[in-house]
Design a protein around this motif. Structure first.
Motif, PDB file in Angstrom:
ATOM      1  N   ILE A 168     -13.282 -29.134   8.312  1.00 36.08           N
ATOM      2  CA  ILE A 168     -14.032 -28.923   9.552  1.00 36.08           C
ATOM      3  C   ILE A 168     -15.108 -27.865   9.335  1.00 36.08           C
ATOM      4  O   ILE A 168     -16.251 -28.011   9.774  1.00 36.08           O
ATOM      5  N   LYS A 169     -14.770 -26.777   8.639  1.00 39.33           N
ATOM      6  CA  LYS A 169     -15.744 -25.717   8.359  1.00 39.33           C
ATOM      7  C   LYS A 169     -16.895 -26.255   7.512  1.00 39.33           C
ATOM      8  O   LYS A 169     -18.072 -25.951   7.772  1.00 39.33           O
ATOM      9  N   THR A 170     -16.585 -27.066   6.510  1.00 40.97           N
ATOM     10  CA  THR A 170     -17.636 -27.617   5.647  1.00 40.97           C
ATOM     11  C   THR A 170     -18.603 -28.469   6.454  1.00 40.97           C
ATOM     12  O   THR A 170     -19.832 -28.330   6.335  1.00 40.97           O
ATOM     13  N   TRP A 171     -18.063 -29.355   7.296  1.00 38.12           N
ATOM     14  CA  TRP A 171     -18.933 -30.195   8.125  1.00 38.12           C
ATOM     15  C   TRP A 171     -19.726 -29.353   9.115  1.00 38.12           C
ATOM     16  O   TRP A 171     -20.913 -29.581   9.332  1.00 38.12           O
ATOM     17  N   SER A 172     -19.067 -28.379   9.711  1.00 35.58           N
ATOM     18  CA  SER A 172     -19.706 -27.540  10.718  1.00 35.58           C
ATOM     19  C   SER A 172     -20.832 -26.704  10.107  1.00 35.58           C
ATOM     20  O   SER A 172     -21.900 -26.529  10.716  1.00 35.58           O
ATOM     21  N   ASP A 173     -20.632 -26.194   8.899  1.00 38.06           N
ATOM     22  CA  ASP A 173     -21.667 -25.417   8.225  1.00 38.06           C
ATOM     23  C   ASP A 173     -22.918 -26.256   7.984  1.00 38.06           C
ATOM     24  O   ASP A 173     -24.046 -25.762   8.062  1.00 38.06           O
ATOM     25  N   ARG A 174     -22.725 -27.535   7.691  1.00 38.98           N
ATOM     26  CA  ARG A 174     -23.878 -28.405   7.451  1.00 38.98           C
ATOM     27  C   ARG A 174     -24.614 -28.692   8.757  1.00 38.98           C
ATOM     28  O   ARG A 174     -25.851 -28.771   8.779  1.00 38.98           O
ATOM     29  N   LEU A 175     -23.872 -28.838   9.836  1.00 34.81           N
ATOM     30  CA  LEU A 175     -24.504 -29.014  11.140  1.00 34.81           C
ATOM     31  C   LEU A 175     -25.272 -27.751  11.544  1.00 34.81           C
ATOM     32  O   LEU A 175     -26.333 -27.822  12.181  1.00 34.81           O
ATOM     33  N   ALA A 182     -32.265 -23.277  10.152  1.00 28.99           N
ATOM     34  CA  ALA A 182     -32.292 -22.649   8.824  1.00 28.99           C
ATOM     35  C   ALA A 182     -33.714 -22.618   8.278  1.00 28.99           C
ATOM     36  O   ALA A 182     -34.462 -23.586   8.391  1.00 28.99           O
ATOM     37  N   VAL A 183     -34.092 -21.478   7.698  1.00 33.34           N
ATOM     38  CA  VAL A 183     -35.457 -21.293   7.217  1.00 33.34           C
ATOM     39  C   VAL A 183     -35.520 -21.203   5.693  1.00 33.34           C
ATOM     40  O   VAL A 183     -36.526 -20.777   5.138  1.00 33.34           O
ATOM     41  N   ASP A 184     -34.445 -21.611   5.012  1.00 33.31           N
ATOM     42  CA  ASP A 184     -34.490 -21.671   3.563  1.00 33.31           C
ATOM     43  C   ASP A 184     -34.971 -23.063   3.148  1.00 33.31           C
ATOM     44  O   ASP A 184     -35.621 -23.756   3.916  1.00 33.31           O
ATOM     45  N   GLU A 185     -34.627 -23.509   1.957  1.00 35.48           N
ATOM     46  CA  GLU A 185     -35.190 -24.748   1.425  1.00 35.48           C
ATOM     47  C   GLU A 185     -34.374 -25.994   1.769  1.00 35.48           C
ATOM     48  O   GLU A 185     -34.651 -27.071   1.264  1.00 35.48           O
ATOM     49  N   ARG A 186     -33.368 -25.861   2.634  1.00 34.41           N
ATOM     50  CA  ARG A 186     -32.542 -27.016   2.955  1.00 34.41           C
ATOM     51  C   ARG A 186     -33.302 -28.060   3.784  1.00 34.41           C
ATOM     52  O   ARG A 186     -34.199 -27.720   4.544  1.00 34.41           O
ATOM     53  N   ILE A 394     -32.921 -19.037  12.585  1.00 33.42           N
ATOM     54  CA  ILE A 394     -33.653 -18.572  13.759  1.00 33.42           C
ATOM     55  C   ILE A 394     -32.782 -18.583  15.012  1.00 33.42           C
ATOM     56  O   ILE A 394     -32.820 -17.671  15.830  1.00 33.42           O
ATOM     57  N   PHE A 395     -31.962 -19.627  15.179  1.00 34.01           N
ATOM     58  CA  PHE A 395     -31.242 -19.836  16.439  1.00 34.01           C
ATOM     59  C   PHE A 395     -29.775 -19.430  16.389  1.00 34.01           C
ATOM     60  O   PHE A 395     -29.079 -19.515  17.399  1.00 34.01           O
ATOM     61  N   LEU A 396     -29.299 -19.012  15.240  1.00 32.87           N
ATOM     62  CA  LEU A 396     -27.963 -18.442  15.102  1.00 32.87           C
ATOM     63  C   LEU A 396     -28.109 -17.135  14.339  1.00 32.87           C
ATOM     64  O   LEU A 396     -28.718 -17.107  13.261  1.00 32.87           O
ATOM     65  N   ARG A 397     -27.563 -16.062  14.868  1.00 29.85           N
ATOM     66  CA  ARG A 397     -27.719 -14.735  14.266  1.00 29.85           C
ATOM     67  C   ARG A 397     -26.351 -14.253  13.814  1.00 29.85           C
ATOM     68  O   ARG A 397     -25.473 -13.965  14.638  1.00 29.85           O
ATOM     69  N   GLY A 398     -26.160 -14.196  12.511  1.00 29.82           N
ATOM     70  CA  GLY A 398     -24.867 -13.756  12.006  1.00 29.82           C
ATOM     71  C   GLY A 398     -24.973 -13.244  10.591  1.00 29.82           C
ATOM     72  O   GLY A 398     -25.888 -13.592   9.832  1.00 29.82           O
ATOM     73  N   LEU A 399     -24.020 -12.406  10.222  1.00 21.85           N
ATOM     74  CA  LEU A 399     -23.972 -11.824   8.883  1.00 21.85           C
ATOM     75  C   LEU A 399     -23.356 -12.806   7.894  1.00 21.85           C
ATOM     76  O   LEU A 399     -22.414 -13.532   8.219  1.00 21.85           O
ATOM     77  N   GLU A 400     -23.883 -12.809   6.671  1.00 26.00           N
ATOM     78  CA  GLU A 400     -23.288 -13.640   5.626  1.00 26.00           C
ATOM     79  C   GLU A 400     -21.945 -13.065   5.181  1.00 26.00           C
ATOM     80  O   GLU A 400     -21.040 -13.812   4.799  1.00 26.00           O
TER      81      GLU A 400
END
Length: 409
Positions: A168-175, A182-186, A394-400
């Motif tokens: 569930i976490k893997t799928w959710s991370d991709r969503l 996301a503002v990286d190269e994905r 941009i739309f989710l603010r959280g620490l890595e």
């Protein structure tokens, strides 16, 4: 060497503004409160009063970009269609009267019994997670508590087995690549469509099982829910299960991590909480205001709107930045100061009006229990690193990550 030009400074997607957007928010509030962002291809709205107005005018600023207006989602690209077909059923992307119907049905699934039992579930989970690390004297708070707690709680409420949390976490991370901007190269749509495919298959399987053998969980209640003679379709149940799961853990993880990071970075505030736990309620609200886990959302203008010497055109994207509104000195005295004793003023971290977050009660509960428990059980708790690295979104603010340490017992 990074660019420091005026244009880069105004770019909300630039590295420095993702890591620390608050100086730019202040600049826009003071000088360009309805700002056209070339990098986001959208109007950025930053003052509290204006952000609230957007939420109060759903007929003018539509949330339903998947159906009504935005031809960006009329693409023939399979990944785009896959995202739009599922997220188009989400409560947060619907306007009245569809929104009112969905909210009534989903709200009826949150029973008093669930509210009563949630605190015990949250406390048991927090204690179990801390038991694994307390003797070690160190932890990554995000990986070892801030993610597994809300994920375990919302999965339990929905009837998903705890052993399914990893996929569930893997799928959710991709969503999250798409929903978080996301503002990286994905390739955000490709990532999101893969995550959605896994979640849809998972919840459809769970739905078939609940249709045969109902339980006392959210999915079963959603199947049975009735509001003014109406029911949810199976597609709506599956889509909004994904919404509740995603929103129920992703944003709460960010609230927990952001909040604890800032509190520990302000030792006098931490000392106040340790000395007077009755301040916990206000502390959670202050953390939500100070560094909101969802900085902004997206609306689409349904008509031309003259505003602050600008003209928003029908079909333009409009982004109310709640994180900026929550630092607006026109609304909050000394807004850049973290103060757990601040009077409980209204903030927009959970949005506003008809789109006020359905799960706000659960996020607040989890945050209060976590802060109370970690300060009580971990004397001497402190930051193991004072250099935060924020997710490139941009739309989710959280620490890595959030490394913490404390004296071993």
């Amino acid at each position: 060497m990074r660019e420091t030009s005026r244009e880069t400074d105004l770019d909300l997607k630039s590295w420095q503004n993702v890591q620390d957007p608050f100086p730019l928010y202040a600049r826009l509030r003071d000088h360009d409160p309805v700002h056209w962002s070339e990098s986001l291809n959208a109007w950025v709205v930053t003052r509290f009063e204006d952000v609230v107005e957007i939420f109060n005018r759903p007929d003018t600023f539509s949330s339903d970009r998947f159906r009504k207006i935005d031809d960006r989602y009329a693409s023939d690209r399979p990944a785009v269609r896959a995202v739009a077909d599922v997220l188009g059923h989400w409560l947060v992307f619907r306007d009245p009267p569809d929104h009112d119907r969905l909210r009534g049905l989903l709200q009826s699934s949150f029973t008093p019994k669930q509210l009563e039992t949630s605190r015990d579930r949250v406390q048991r989970t927090v204690d179990a997670l801390l038991n694994r690390v307390v003797a070690r004297g160190a932890m990554d708070f995000i990986r070892e508590l801030a993610f597994p707690l809300p994920a375990t709680v919302i999965a339990g409420l929905m009837g998903a087995p705890e052993e399914d949390l990893e996929p569930i976490k893997t799928w959710s991370d991709r969503l999250a690549a798409y929903l978080g901007g996301a503002v990286d190269e994905r390739d955000n749509f490709a990532e999101a469509s893969t995550g959605i495919a896994g979640l849809v298959d998972y919840f459809r399987t769970l739905l078939r099982e609940r249709a045969r053998r109902p339980r006392d969980d959210l999915m079963s209640l959603m199947l049975r829910a009735e509001h003014e003679g109406d029911r949810l379709t199976h597609d709506e149940v599956v889509a909004n299960c994904i919404l509740l799961l995603f929103a129920g853990h992703e944003t709460t993880t960010n609230l927990l991590g952001n909040g604890l990071f800032h509190l520990l970075g302000h030792p006098a505030q931490t000392a106040l909480l340790r000395a007077d736990p009755s301040l916990l309620h206000g502390a959670v609200e202050e953390c939500l205001r100070y560094d909101s886990p969802v900085p902004a959302t997206v609306k689409v203008a349904t008509e031309d709107v003259p505003w602050h010497d600008r003209t928003i055109r029908r079909g333009d994207m409009v982004m109310p930045f709640m994180a900026s509104a929550n630092r607006d000195p026109r609304q909050f005295p000394d807004p850049d100061t973290l103060d757990v004793r601040r009077p409980a003023e209204r903030h927009v971290a959970f949005a506003w009006g008809i789109h006020f977050c359905l799960g706000a009660w659960l996020a607040r509960l989890e945050a209060r229990v976590v802060l109370d428990t970690v300060f009580r059980r971990l004397p001497g708790l402190g930051l193991a690193s004072s250099e935060p690295r924020w997710k490139p979104m941009i739309f989710l603010r959280g620490l890595e990550a959030l490394p913490l340490s404390w004296p071993r017992p």
